[in-house]
Write an enzyme that holds these catalytic residues in place. Structure first.
Site, PDB file in Angstrom:
ATOM      1  N   GLY A   8      39.759  41.207  34.970  1.00 15.80           N
ATOM      2  CA  GLY A   8      40.299  41.089  36.339  1.00 15.80           C
ATOM      3  C   GLY A   8      40.798  39.679  36.618  1.00 15.80           C
ATOM      4  O   GLY A   8      40.718  39.176  37.739  1.00 15.80           O
ATOM      5  N   GLY A  11      43.111  38.481  39.633  1.00 15.11           N
ATOM      6  CA  GLY A  11      42.678  38.717  41.011  1.00 15.11           C
ATOM      7  C   GLY A  11      42.420  37.410  41.753  1.00 15.11           C
ATOM      8  O   GLY A  11      42.700  36.318  41.247  1.00 15.11           O
ATOM      9  N   GLN A  12      41.857  37.548  42.956  1.00 15.49           N
ATOM     10  CA  GLN A  12      41.661  36.365  43.818  1.00 15.49           C
ATOM     11  C   GLN A  12      40.778  35.319  43.138  1.00 15.49           C
ATOM     12  O   GLN A  12      41.107  34.132  43.131  1.00 15.49           O
ATOM     13  CB  GLN A  12      41.040  36.778  45.168  1.00 15.49           C
ATOM     14  CG  GLN A  12      41.032  35.632  46.174  1.00 15.49           C
ATOM     15  CD  GLN A  12      40.168  35.903  47.394  1.00 15.49           C
ATOM     16  OE1 GLN A  12      39.452  36.895  47.471  1.00 15.49           O
ATOM     17  NE2 GLN A  12      40.227  35.001  48.365  1.00 15.49           N
ATOM     18  N   ILE A  37      49.971  43.425  33.801  1.00 22.72           N
ATOM     19  CA  ILE A  37      50.563  42.115  34.061  1.00 22.72           C
ATOM     20  C   ILE A  37      51.147  42.125  35.470  1.00 22.72           C
ATOM     21  O   ILE A  37      51.766  43.104  35.875  1.00 22.72           O
ATOM     22  CB  ILE A  37      51.635  41.805  32.989  1.00 22.72           C
ATOM     23  CG1 ILE A  37      50.904  41.560  31.663  1.00 22.72           C
ATOM     24  CG2 ILE A  37      52.512  40.631  33.386  1.00 22.72           C
ATOM     25  CD1 ILE A  37      51.783  41.220  30.500  1.00 22.72           C
ATOM     26  N   ILE A  55      38.905  47.918  31.861  1.00 19.99           N
ATOM     27  CA  ILE A  55      37.478  47.928  31.516  1.00 19.99           C
ATOM     28  C   ILE A  55      36.915  49.346  31.438  1.00 19.99           C
ATOM     29  O   ILE A  55      35.800  49.550  30.977  1.00 19.99           O
ATOM     30  CB  ILE A  55      36.615  47.056  32.465  1.00 19.99           C
ATOM     31  CG1 ILE A  55      36.623  47.580  33.898  1.00 19.99           C
ATOM     32  CG2 ILE A  55      37.012  45.595  32.388  1.00 19.99           C
ATOM     33  CD1 ILE A  55      35.498  47.007  34.745  1.00 19.99           C
ATOM     34  N   TYR A 143      31.642  50.838  47.993  1.00 22.55           N
ATOM     35  CA  TYR A 143      31.649  49.529  47.327  1.00 22.55           C
ATOM     36  C   TYR A 143      30.220  48.960  47.301  1.00 22.55           C
ATOM     37  O   TYR A 143      29.746  48.484  46.266  1.00 22.55           O
ATOM     38  CB  TYR A 143      32.594  48.608  48.094  1.00 22.55           C
ATOM     39  CG  TYR A 143      32.659  47.172  47.630  1.00 22.55           C
ATOM     40  CD1 TYR A 143      33.186  46.836  46.377  1.00 22.55           C
ATOM     41  CD2 TYR A 143      32.247  46.131  48.468  1.00 22.55           C
ATOM     42  CE1 TYR A 143      33.288  45.508  45.977  1.00 22.55           C
ATOM     43  CE2 TYR A 143      32.352  44.806  48.072  1.00 22.55           C
ATOM     44  CZ  TYR A 143      32.868  44.504  46.831  1.00 22.55           C
ATOM     45  OH  TYR A 143      32.968  43.182  46.433  1.00 22.55           O
TER      46      TYR A 143
HETATM   47  P1  NAD Z   1      40.505  41.233  43.275  1.00 19.61           P
HETATM   48  O1  NAD Z   1      40.687  42.586  43.832  1.00 19.61           O
HETATM   49  O2  NAD Z   1      41.346  40.127  43.787  1.00 19.61           O
HETATM   50  O3  NAD Z   1      40.663  41.266  41.681  1.00 19.61           O
HETATM   51  C1  NAD Z   1      40.086  42.263  40.900  1.00 19.61           C
HETATM   52  C2  NAD Z   1      41.054  42.582  39.788  1.00 19.61           C
HETATM   53  O4  NAD Z   1      40.515  43.639  39.001  1.00 19.61           O
HETATM   54  C3  NAD Z   1      42.422  43.058  40.290  1.00 19.61           C
HETATM   55  O5  NAD Z   1      43.416  42.197  39.773  1.00 19.61           O
HETATM   56  C4  NAD Z   1      42.556  44.484  39.726  1.00 19.61           C
HETATM   57  O6  NAD Z   1      43.870  44.769  39.298  1.00 19.61           O
HETATM   58  C5  NAD Z   1      41.605  44.419  38.545  1.00 19.61           C
HETATM   59  N1  NAD Z   1      41.117  45.740  38.111  1.00 19.61           N
HETATM   60  C6  NAD Z   1      40.822  46.832  38.861  1.00 19.61           C
HETATM   61  N2  NAD Z   1      40.427  47.844  38.075  1.00 19.61           N
HETATM   62  C7  NAD Z   1      40.449  47.383  36.791  1.00 19.61           C
HETATM   63  C8  NAD Z   1      40.136  47.954  35.539  1.00 19.61           C
HETATM   64  N3  NAD Z   1      39.733  49.221  35.406  1.00 19.61           N
HETATM   65  N4  NAD Z   1      40.259  47.169  34.428  1.00 19.61           N
HETATM   66  C9  NAD Z   1      40.679  45.897  34.516  1.00 19.61           C
HETATM   67  N5  NAD Z   1      41.012  45.306  35.682  1.00 19.61           N
HETATM   68  C10 NAD Z   1      40.894  46.053  36.814  1.00 19.61           C
HETATM   69  O7  NAD Z   1      38.945  40.868  43.396  1.00 19.61           O
HETATM   70  P2  NAD Z   1      38.233  39.439  43.455  1.00 19.61           P
HETATM   71  O8  NAD Z   1      38.176  39.038  44.867  1.00 19.61           O
HETATM   72  O9  NAD Z   1      38.803  38.529  42.454  1.00 19.61           O
HETATM   73  O10 NAD Z   1      36.745  39.894  43.070  1.00 19.61           O
HETATM   74  C11 NAD Z   1      36.188  39.724  41.782  1.00 19.61           C
HETATM   75  C12 NAD Z   1      34.734  40.132  41.831  1.00 19.61           C
HETATM   76  O11 NAD Z   1      34.047  39.387  42.836  1.00 19.61           O
HETATM   77  C13 NAD Z   1      34.521  41.612  42.189  1.00 19.61           C
HETATM   78  O12 NAD Z   1      33.405  42.109  41.491  1.00 19.61           O
HETATM   79  C14 NAD Z   1      34.206  41.563  43.664  1.00 19.61           C
HETATM   80  O13 NAD Z   1      33.432  42.666  44.052  1.00 19.61           O
HETATM   81  C15 NAD Z   1      33.431  40.263  43.754  1.00 19.61           C
HETATM   82  N6  NAD Z   1      33.431  39.712  45.112  1.00 19.61           N
HETATM   83  C16 NAD Z   1      34.574  39.201  45.662  1.00 19.61           C
HETATM   84  C17 NAD Z   1      34.545  38.701  46.955  1.00 19.61           C
HETATM   85  C18 NAD Z   1      35.778  38.115  47.623  1.00 19.61           C
HETATM   86  O14 NAD Z   1      35.720  37.772  48.813  1.00 19.61           O
HETATM   87  N7  NAD Z   1      36.879  37.963  46.933  1.00 19.61           N
HETATM   88  C19 NAD Z   1      33.341  38.713  47.677  1.00 19.61           C
HETATM   89  C20 NAD Z   1      32.210  39.264  47.095  1.00 19.61           C
HETATM   90  C21 NAD Z   1      32.265  39.741  45.799  1.00 19.61           C
END
Ligand code: NAD
Length: 317
Positions: A8, A11-12, A37, A55, A143
């Site tokens: 991932g 992602g953020q 990508i 994954i 979630y």
């Molecule tokens: P995000 O949604 O920005 O990024 C997650 C990425 O995972 C996305 O780019 C998505 O395309 C990818 N993804 C989804 N399904 C997939 C798969 N089957 N295989 C591969 N990639 C896949 O999320 P984030 O904010 O970067 O969060 C990352 C982790 O941190 C997560 O576990 C989230 O629950 C946790 N988290 C985030 C926050 C927050 O505020 N950002 C807060 C608490 C926990």
């Protein structure tokens, strides 16, 4: 030497963590991966090894780990809270079936595995103020269900198979590089974009709704510091409460007004995300993280606001 696979990674969190890990451990030692990508991430993709990796395909996860001699997996691939409510089965599939694939490969290939949990792992009958590390967890979102189950699954793989699993319960994360992926705390990112662009913002979360938050540089430090922590000092291992601040939308607006005095905050409440927010704690107790691995965030609401507004003003010029 560490060889780290980040799932991932576009992602953020992953888009910033990957670059920080490459600076810290060397570009070639960080294998970034993403299900597909995405435009706008060319710099990350070209700065070191990159794999297209879903994954949910356990065989492919295993192939990538072996191909690059990976010894640490940071599993950031997930479906977040608001998106999860729209497609609960997809949320379960990625957050649970994907996670168990990662843990199985971690077991077979003897990798350390880091997986973030969330404040979403708590629910309406959790004590909302100064929420303890160990307390009632009956979340009301899919979630949240996957996050509690994930915490317990990671504990199980440590106890049963000796996999070096670690994790934190992140609050809402605020950053300017990559937009959040569909969570309930996203308003606290969008507010800054609109403050810079329009000097006003309409919040989908109602006034008076407090939630824990953290600025991204502190979140990245949390991951690296826990990953590097002395295992003999870890009593909890997975799912450490971590927080940096707790505020409601109007308090964030007050902080923005110290720099943009004319900033206006309006409300148009989204009842789905408001109900989720109300089921989460107001503020966490993160004493265990402070005691067991030295958690100590650097940013408070005003220092975060100053940095966010500076960085976004430059970015959106
Ligand atoms: P995000 O949604 O920005 O990024 C997650 C990425 O995972 C996305 O780019 C998505 O395309 C990818 N993804 C989804 N399904 C997939 C798969 N089957 N295989 C591969 N990639 C896949 O999320 P984030 O904010 O970067 O969060 C990352 C982790 O941190 C997560 O576990 C989230 O629950 C946790 N988290 C985030 C926050 C927050 O505020 N950002 C807060 C608490 C926990």
């Amino acid at each position: 030497m560490r060889k780290i696979l980040v799932t991932g990674a576009l992602g953020q969190i992953g888009s910033e963590l990957t670059m920080k890990l490459r600076d810290t451990y060397g570009n070639d030692n960080i294998i970034a991966s993403s299900r597909r990508i995405k435009e706008g991430h060319e710099k990350l993709i070209e700065s070191g090894p990159f794999e297209v990796l879903n994954i949910n395909d356990g065989k492919e996860v295993s192939n990538v780990v072996r191909k690059h001699n990976v010894n640490t997996i940071i599993n950031l691939a997930a479906i977040l809270s608001a998106v999860g409510e729209k497609d609960p089965l997809a949320c379960w599939n990625v957050n649970m079936n994907g996670l168990i694939n990662i843990l199985e490969v971690g077991k077979e290939e003897k990798c350390q595995v880091f997986t973030p949990s969330s404040i979403a792992a708590f629910g309406p009958n959790t004590p909302p103020d100064n929420t303890p590390q160990d307390t009632i967890q009956r979340p009301s979102t899919i979630y949240g269900v996957t996050k509690v189950a994930g915490e317990i699954l990671c504990d199980y793989y440590f106890k049963k198979f000796g996999v070096d699993t670690r994790g934190v319960r992140f609050p809402g994360l605020i950053s300017y590089e990559t937009l959040p992926g569909g969570g309930t705390t996203d308003y606290a990112v969008h507010i800054y974009y609109d403050a810079v662009k329009n000097k006003e913002y309409t919040s989908f979360i109602d006034k008076g709704t407090k939630m824990d938050m953290m600025y991204m540089p502190d979140a990245l430090d949390a991951i690296i510091n826990l990953m590097e922590a002395d295992p003999s000092k870890l009593i909890h291992r997975n799912a450490f409460n971590v927080t940096a601040m707790s505020f409601a939308p109007e308090e964030l607006a007050d902080s923005i007004r110290k720099i943009i005095p004319e900033f206006k905050l309006k409300y148009d409440v989204d009842h789905v995300r408001q109900a989720i927010a109300e089921s989460w704690p107001n503020s966490l107790d993160d004493t265990a993280a402070r005691e067991e691995w030295g958690w100590n965030p650097k940013y408070d609401i005003d220092s975060m606001t100053k940095d966010m507004l500076e960085k976004l003003s430059a970015k959106l010029k």
